[in-house]
Design an enzyme around this catalytic site. Structure first.
Site, PDB file in Angstrom:
ATOM      1  N   ASP A   1       0.846  -1.191   0.000  1.00 22.85           N
ATOM      2  CA  ASP A   1       0.000   0.000   0.000  1.00 22.85           C
ATOM      3  C   ASP A   1       0.890   1.254   0.000  1.00 22.85           C
ATOM      4  O   ASP A   1       2.067   1.176   0.396  1.00 22.85           O
ATOM      5  CB  ASP A   1      -0.890  -0.058   1.252  1.00 22.85           C
TER       6      ASP A   1
ATOM      7  N   HIS B   1      -8.135   8.849   4.766  1.00 26.42           N
ATOM      8  CA  HIS B   1      -7.662   7.764   5.631  1.00 26.42           C
ATOM      9  C   HIS B   1      -7.963   8.086   7.092  1.00 26.42           C
ATOM     10  O   HIS B   1      -7.936   9.248   7.485  1.00 26.42           O
ATOM     11  CB  HIS B   1      -6.151   7.578   5.459  1.00 26.42           C
ATOM     12  N   GLY B   2      -8.223   7.080   7.881  1.00 26.44           N
ATOM     13  CA  GLY B   2      -8.457   7.286   9.318  1.00 26.44           C
ATOM     14  C   GLY B   2      -9.927   7.518   9.609  1.00 26.44           C
ATOM     15  O   GLY B   2     -10.784   7.329   8.756  1.00 26.44           O
TER      16      GLY B   2
ATOM     17  N   THR C   1      -8.006   1.333   9.136  1.00 23.41           N
ATOM     18  CA  THR C   1      -8.313   1.764  10.506  1.00 23.41           C
ATOM     19  C   THR C   1      -9.244   0.781  11.222  1.00 23.41           C
ATOM     20  O   THR C   1      -9.052   0.493  12.414  1.00 23.41           O
ATOM     21  CB  THR C   1      -8.940   3.170  10.466  1.00 23.41           C
TER      22      THR C   1
END
Ligand code: 13P
Length: 287
Positions: A82, A179-180, A232
């Site tokens: 990734d 992201h997250g 996540t």
């Protein structure tokens, strides 16, 4: 089965109207758990490693664990690197036997991103490894890579021109996700997927999966996304299951590492089962 080719998994998903769960594993324990659950529900799966995970667990340990898990499974399993802006880590994973890599050139200007992506594609294709390309910033920092600011944003035509010119196999455009954990509602761009796929036949990858609703996932899949990245959610399942078990250990003054591993595996398996259902990939793997 031996490793699957990531691109083949995505082409099958496009035909079948589903997306392949691409889960960021963190160690051999999560590799085993994710593949076991994928096998149980009959879903193809992409095991993803961040650069941080490659450095912490070591490429040999990861590739060995992934190969053993894939060989014992009857579903397609691919190993993907990734977000990697570091060309040396790409070369290492190509040499060690990863199925595919994401060359993350979103920190470079357009000309550099274009030139280096072409070089990476050439290197990877020579070894039978397929390439996902990111030249726009997908918001958020993932295991130390990325940014909260959109510094590089392009038109769909520019993205397609670079993808064609570099020969990249899969495209990771900015689609409004991050992201997250989401701190506010994201402004999603599912129409961008349709626009890309109407203009060029390239598999499109959705990043920042954790926190989206089932309806949001379905709209992206219906518009043509064939790989969805989840990191996540697995980290939370891993750490929270460990915490709950460790609190029990403390309360009872009984300390059993093997039971801790079992709790982590159970929680990780559930993550895979849940996303295979939402992404409509369960029951779709070639047996
Ligand atoms: P999340 O951490 O938001 O699930 O995103 C994962 C991802 O896109 C990995 O590339």
């Amino acid at each position: 089965m031996p490793y699957a080719n990531t691109l083949d998994l995505l082409r099958e998903a496009e035909k079948g109207g589903y997306a392949v769960p691409a889960i960021n594993i963190v160690d051999p324990l999560t590799i085993a758990a994710i593949v076991r659950a994928a096998d149980e529900v009959g879903s193809p799966v992409i095991l993803q490693t961040s650069v941080k995970t490659v450095k912490s667990a070591g490429a040999d340990v990861l590739v060995t664990a992934a190969k053993v898990a894939a060989e014992n499974a009857s579903v397609g399993v691919a190993l993907h690197l990734d977000h990697c802006p570091d060309r040396e880590v790409i070369s290492l994973c190509v040499e060690k036997g990863w199925s595919s890599v994401l060359f993350d050139a979103s920190d470079r200007n357009l000309e550099t991103a274009r030139r280096e992506t072409a070089e990476v594609v050439k290197e990877c294709h020579a070894a039978g490894v397929t390439v996902e390309s990111e030249i726009e910033n997908i918001l958020g920092v993932e295991d130390g890579v990325g940014s909260d600011e959109a510094t590089h944003a392009y038109t769909v035509d520019q993205l397609i021109e670079v993808a064609k010119e570099t020969g990249t196999d899969m495209l990771a455009p900015a689609l409004g996700t991050a992201h997250g954990q989401y701190k506010s509602d994201p402004v999603l761009q599912p129409d961008r997927v349709t626009e890309i796929r109407d203009k060029y036949d390239i598999p499109v990858v959705l990043h920042g999966g954790t926190g989206l609703t089932d309806a949001q996932f379905h709209e992206f899949i219906d518009n043509g996304v064939s790989k969805i990245n989840i990191s996540t959610a697995l980290k939370h399942a891993y750490m929270k299951s460990a915490l709950a078990y460790l609190k029990d250990c403390e309360a009872n003054d009984k300390w059993e590492p093997v039971k801790l591993f079992a709790e982590i595996e159970k929680a990780s398996e559930q993550v895979m089962r849940d996303y295979a259902k939402i992404f409509r990939s369960e029951g779709k793997a070639a047996k």
